[in-house]
Design an enzyme around this catalytic site. Structure first.
Site, short mmCIF file in Angstrom:
data_model
loop_
_atom_site.label_atom_id
_atom_site.label_comp_id
_atom_site.label_asym_id
_atom_site.label_seq_id
_atom_site.Cartn_x
_atom_site.Cartn_y
_atom_site.Cartn_z
N CYS A 1 0.83 -1.22 0.00
CA CYS A 1 0.00 0.00 0.00
C CYS A 1 0.85 1.26 0.00
CB CYS A 1 -0.89 0.07 1.24
SG CYS A 1 -1.78 -1.43 1.54
N SER A 2 1.92 1.23 0.79
CA SER A 2 2.76 2.41 0.90
C SER A 2 3.45 2.72 -0.41
CB SER A 2 3.79 2.21 2.02
OG SER A 2 3.12 2.00 3.24
#
Lengths: 202, 194
Positions: A94-95
């Protein structure tokens, strides 16, 4: 004796879980230093959505990190909308997903589309996490309370309370045109998203 | 019983770590070590092929690049740090290109970890990058070099046998491009060979 055996069994299980979890493949940006939690390899998809392309997208209103509430209905007849659900703040894939969309703004604009990011985290967590990514041009919404309600409506709430890594494209008429409930462990490629956007009426 | 438990725990830990080491992608090549041999596709852009000085038709090895020092940046278009660092690396590239002494001897390439060719193109056009960038869509190169965090910079002292030692291997910004260039030239001792 029975207890020892139980404990031994537990160790064996932990051992295999740890072993299996070492195989996931992703790049981590040095931006986040050691702050990214490594969840290991997860069950690729842990929900099932009843939504299909051609159906009306469920409407929602959620608070954003910018302070204001954002409604899907607001974009009706104006913009195509890409909804990007990601599992949780401070996790590896996600990051490294939204910062990529951050430099692809022109591609969204060319297709008269906007992007909405959603996770089940609360606003303060989302605020801290997205600040590490730099200035984001798109709103990030919190589906924290009632917990995961919108994710659930879209059929992408996992059994542990996080969301799937899922993309929904909703056209100007509010109709779902594309769904990708992706393997949570990998990042959907930008190529596919762009191809789908190009199919839409601008 | 307690002793048995401790012994079991110790054995489990040992087996776990040794098995994990077998599975691990290998360590990050450090300064002083030899950079693993990596094969890349010949770029479609002719000016990039000319820049690299390669004569191969389809694929080439990094050691075949016509330069004494090769800077390899491992990046990702999805990595915010790499995005911030991009103008800095462009400045380094410009410095090298302007240098009469070093423009032919020092070359830069970038490898996009987990990026499709399209994603690499987005990064290239966003930051107007003029040195060659390659896609490592399947993370196969990324695995070979110890799954580094991005951006990671390797500087290879290139020799004809491909066994040149690395003079730099570090994650994060190169900081001041001029100082960085000065440092890698000094440490590789290529100046003495003029």
């Amino acid at each position: 004796m029975l207890r020892t055996r139980k404990i031994s069994l537990l160790f064996v299980i932990v051992f295999f879980v740890l072993l299996l979890s070492s195989g996931a493949s992703y790049g981590i940006s040095e931006q986040f230093k050691g702050k990214i939690y490594a969840p290991g390899s997860l069950k690729p998809v842990d929900s099932s959505t009843e939504l299909k392309p051609g159906m009306k997208a469920p409407v929602f209103t959620l608070p954003s990190t910018g302070g204001e509430k954002i409604s899907l209905a607001k974009f009706r007849d104006k913009k195509n909308v890409v909804i990007s659900f990601v599992p949780a703040a401070w996790t590896p894939v996600c990051s490294d997903q939204w910062p990529g969309y951050n430099i692809a703004k022109h591609i969204f604009e060319k297709n008269n589309a906007i992007l909405i990011g959603i996770t089940v985290d609360n606003i303060p967590t989302l605020f801290a996490w997205t600040r590490e990514m730099g200035e984001l041009w798109f709103p990030v919404l919190s589906d924290f309370w009632p917990h995961g309600a919108v994710s659930k409506e879209y059929g992408v709430l996992r059994s542990d309370g996080t969301a799937e890594r899922a993309l929904f494209i909703v056209d100007k008429k509010g109709i779902i045109r594309y769904i990708d409930v992706h393997d949570i462990n990998t990042r959907p490629s930008l190529d596919v998203l762009v191809k789908e956007l190009e199919k839409l009426e601008k | 019983m307690k002793r048995k438990l401790i012994a079991f725990l110790a054995v489990t830990a040992c087996v776990f770590f040794s098995v994990q080491m077998l599975f691990a992608a290998g360590n990050v090549p450090e300064k002083g070590e030899i950079f693993p041999e990596i094969t890349l596709p010949v770029p479609e852009r002719t000016h990039e092929t000319e820049y690299l000085g390669i004569k191969e038709k389809t694929h080439f090895m990094i050691s075949q690049i016509n330069a004494d020092l090769i800077i390899v940046e491992i990046f990702s278009m999805y990595c915010p740090y790499c995005q911030k660092e991009a103008p800095n690396v462009n400045e380094l590239f410009a410095l090298i290109e302007q240098s009469e002494k070093y423009s032919c001897r020092v070359k830069i390439i970038g490898i996009g970890a987990g990026n499709t060719p399209f994603e690499v193109d987005v990064f290239r056009s966003q930051y107007n990058i003029r040195f060659p960038l390659f896609s490592d869509e399947t993370f196969s190169i990324h695995k070979k070099i110890g799954e580094v965090r991005t951006p990671h910079f390797f500087v290879i002292r290139n020799t004809p046998d491909g066994k040149g030692k690395m003079v730099y291997s570090e994650v994060g910004s190169i900081q001041d491009p001029a100082k960085f260039l000065e440092r890698i030239i000094r440490e590789s001792a290529i100046r003495q060979e003029e």
